[in-house]
Design an enzyme around this catalytic site. Structure first.
Site, PDB file in Angstrom:
ATOM      1  CB  CYS A 162       2.704   5.008   0.243  1.00  0.00           C
ATOM      2  SG  CYS A 162       2.430   6.655  -0.464  1.00  0.00           S
ATOM      3  CG  HIS A 266       7.584   4.944  -0.808  1.00  0.00           C
ATOM      4  ND1 HIS A 266       6.736   3.912  -1.131  1.00  0.00           N
ATOM      5  CD2 HIS A 266       6.893   6.084  -1.061  1.00  0.00           C
ATOM      6  CE1 HIS A 266       5.585   4.399  -1.567  1.00  0.00           C
ATOM      7  NE2 HIS A 266       5.652   5.709  -1.533  1.00  0.00           N
TER       8      HIS A 266
END
Length: 329
Positions: A162, A266
């Site tokens: 991310c 994630h």
């Protein structure tokens, strides 16, 4: 325990207090039978039923509730043969991404917040952040950015997740001002992956799944995870290939025979087959034997079922269900 319960109730307004229908004591350590007078005292003092006292469960595999609890768990580890460094960003988020490594017997995790702590890790994880450009600047100011670049130049294994993926870009362009509050803000990234990141107004929040991209060099494992990010990162050079193939496109980037990976996914390491393959590459490079897949997902499901039974055995479930079913009537 008494101070926490009574103190909380005393601080409530009358209306708030009227909404408290039961008390549950969690993580109890000691002899339950010796606490029965305590249960009676609480009910007499508050007029609220104690629905149960749940003894502490060790080895539960529940994810840490904050970065401090995670840091404590990492600090309690013994140093093991595979050393993974995780950059401790000022605005770190989604820190549970690396928790599966806690259950790999030959892996230890440590948080790195400055260049003096960097050492010579076998792999580096740059995690998510709530403010990518701010944290990138902090890494540059602290000297840690220079360490990361040097580590890459000497062939280090890196994965950015991310915000960490965004930092690996050639540039970060805050077109909408959604990351920094300044429209048009431009920041040079680590320039490790041939990608560019642009921040827009829209935030992507979605559970997603796909397969590892056939061009990435990894086996085409099924993977699942979630995305929660501002910004879009695009390949801008022929040297990189996508990391994942999704139903609506691709995600991430891979270079140098899987050595550097960037992804918006994630919980990528919660995918047991991928995590094992990634670790086995490190083991092979260190002259260690490869390991079989450790099926943490199955273990975790089993643990959660055990916890459910444990809670059921120590809570007055009929009373709890009556509260739920009569709520608002």
């Amino acid at each position: 325990m008494f101070a926490s319960i009574i103190g909380t109730l005393e601080l409530f307004s009358e209306e708030e207090r009227s909404r408290v229908k039961g008390i549950i004591i969690n993580k109890f350590r000691g002899d339950l039978s010796l606490f029965q007078p305590g249960v009676q005292w609480l009910e007499e003092r508050t007029g609220i039923k104690v629905l149960g006292v749940v003894p502490y469960v060790s080895g539960h595999m529940i994810e840490g509730e904050d970065s401090l609890s995670l840091a404590k768990r990492f600090a309690n580890q013994n140093r093991r043969v595979i050393d993974i460094a995780v950059v401790k960003l000022p605005y770190i988020s989604n820190y549970t991404d690396v928790e599966p490594f806690l259950f790999e017997e030959d892996v230890s995790i440590r948080l790195v917040s400055g260049p003096d702590e960097f050492g010579e890790p076998d792999a580096l994880v740059i995690p998510g952040t709530r403010s990518t450009i701010h944290d990138l600047q902090q890494l540059k100011n602290s000297g840690l950015a220079q360490k990361i670049k040097a580590y890459n130049e000497t062939g280090g294994t890196i994965i950015g997740i991310c915000g960490g993926y965004q930092m690996l870009s050639r540039y970060l362009y805050d077109k909408a001002g959604s990351d920094t509050g300044v429209k048009g803000r431009y920041e040079e990234g680590f320039n490790i992956l041939p990608v560019g990141t642009t921040f827009y107004h829209e935030k992507k929040t979605v559970r997603n799944k796909g397969i590892i991209h056939p061009q990435s060099g990894f086996p085409q494992f099924f993977v699942e995870g979630y995305e929660i990010h501002l910004g879009v990162t695009e390949l801008i050079g022929p040297q990189a290939v996508p990391f994942m193939k999704l139903s609506d496109g691709t995600d991430g980037a891979v270079i140098d025979s899987r050595r550097v990976i960037g992804t918006y996914f994630h919980h990528i390491f919660f995918n047991d087959e991928f995590r094992t393959e990634w670790l086995n590459r490190i083991r092979e490079r260190k002259g260690l034997e490869k390991k079989q897949v450790k099926w943490l997902k199955k273990e975790k499901t089993k643990k959660y079922e055990q916890i459910a039974r444990h809670v059921q055995n120590h809570i007055h479930m009929d009373d709890l269900l009556n509260i739920i079913q009569s709520w608002g009537k």
